[in-house]
Each structure stands twice: as C-alpha cells, then as structure tokens.
Scaffold this motif. Structure first.
Motif, short mmCIF file in Angstrom:
data_model
loop_
_atom_site.label_atom_id
_atom_site.label_comp_id
_atom_site.label_asym_id
_atom_site.label_seq_id
_atom_site.Cartn_x
_atom_site.Cartn_y
_atom_site.Cartn_z
N GLU A 62 0.97 -1.19 0.13
CA GLU A 62 0.03 -0.04 0.07
C GLU A 62 0.56 1.33 -0.11
O GLU A 62 2.14 1.31 0.55
N THR A 63 0.42 2.25 -0.71
CA THR A 63 1.16 3.50 -0.55
C THR A 63 0.14 4.59 -0.56
O THR A 63 -1.16 4.73 -0.95
N SER A 64 0.75 5.61 0.17
CA SER A 64 -0.17 6.85 0.16
C SER A 64 0.48 8.07 -0.35
O SER A 64 0.35 9.16 -0.08
N GLU A 73 -3.55 0.53 -3.17
CA GLU A 73 -2.98 -0.94 -3.09
C GLU A 73 -2.54 -1.32 -4.44
O GLU A 73 -3.26 -1.08 -5.56
N ASN A 74 -1.57 -1.89 -4.45
CA ASN A 74 -1.04 -2.38 -5.82
C ASN A 74 -0.46 -3.83 -5.41
O ASN A 74 0.04 -4.41 -4.44
#
Length: 170
Positions: A62-64, A73-74
């Motif tokens: 996950e990245t923000s 989400e990737n």
C-alpha cells in the motif's frame, strides 16, 4: 420434504485437464502441436483426486504517495506453488514417477471448464501455463486404509501465464 438440486460443478465433474509439456517455445502462445507432441504426460488421471494443487499468493503493498486520506493498493510479488500427489505403483509404468524425475524441466498446462474427453483444439482457453522444474519426490506418510502415494513439488522457474489461448500452429 423435498431435496434441493445440486448444481453441477466444473472441476470436480471431470472438467480440469492437466498436462506436463516438455517444450513450449512461447509460453504465452502454446501451440496445438506442442500440447499433443510425443513426450507430453497427461497427468489428469494419474494423480489422486486432490492430486493437483496450484496455489497463488499475491503480496500486496500500500502507498499513500498521492494523498494521505487514501491508501492505494498495488500487487507486489506473485508466488505460485504447484504440488502433485500420486499413487505409487513402484513400476516403470508409473509415468509420473519415471517421467518427472528430479531436475526435469517443462511446463504444466491446465485447462478448465471443457470436458476432459474433448481433445485440445485451437482457441481453447488454458487457465495456466507454468514453467517448472521437478523437485524431490517424497512419500506421503502412511496411515490405515490409505493408498501408498508420493508427493512432488514442481518448482516454478519463471512467469506463469494465465488465461492464454491455444494457438493453431507454429
């Protein structure tokens, strides 16, 4: 009292064909000739009922990066695990044991939905084409009232192609 009907299944009703194919030039485009060539092992009926196990594990991250209010989400790492479970005959007619000795390389091909007795044909959809190397064959621990059997891991050695069509020719 009435009995409700049971909907027909797909895999459990003889609709999952599994092959070991020694050579496929382009895994994303397997040809009909490659799937029917000499040396192809039809694993479908040589395994126990639950003898073909293909697991896919996707590690997500996950990245923000773009916004602090929403996590994106990737897909990260994809891990495929393929295991065979088969009755041990102890003879040279045991094609799984003799054909997939440790170190043998090739491809596992699985076709779903089409009835097993239907031959492979161009444009049929294959659920997976996985490059593998045969691992160690080991015994299934014996218990009362069970057949003697073996387990073998097929070590995935490259990208697993999913939902590919059988090509008509080379």
């Amino acid at each position: 009292m009435s009995l409700s009907e049971v909907a027909p299944g797909q895999v459990s009703d003889g609709r999952a064909k599994v092959l070991f194919v020694p050579v496929i030039a382009k895994p994303g485009e397997p040809t009909l000739a490659e799937l029917t060539a000499t040396g192809v092992i039809d694993l479908t009926y040589q395994l126990f009922g639950d003898g073909f196990d293909h697991q896919t594990e996707v590690t997500k991250f996950e990245t923000s990066r773009y916004t602090l209010e929403q996590l994106l989400e990737n897909e990260g790492t994809v891990k495929d695990t393929i295991t065979l479970k088969y009755p041990y005959m102890g003879t040279e007619s045991d094609e799984v044991r003799t054909g997939l000795t440790r170190g043998t390389t090739g491809y596992v091909v699985e076709r779903l939905v089409v009835a097993n007795e239907v031959p492979f044909a161009a444009d049929q959809l294959l659920s997976i084409v996985a490059p593998v190397r045969a691992g160690l064959q080991r015994e299934i621990p014996r218990t009362k009232n069970t057949e003697i059997g073996k387990i073998q891991d097929l070590l995935v050695t490259g990208r697993v192609e999913r939902d590919v069509k059988v090509a008509a020719g080379p």
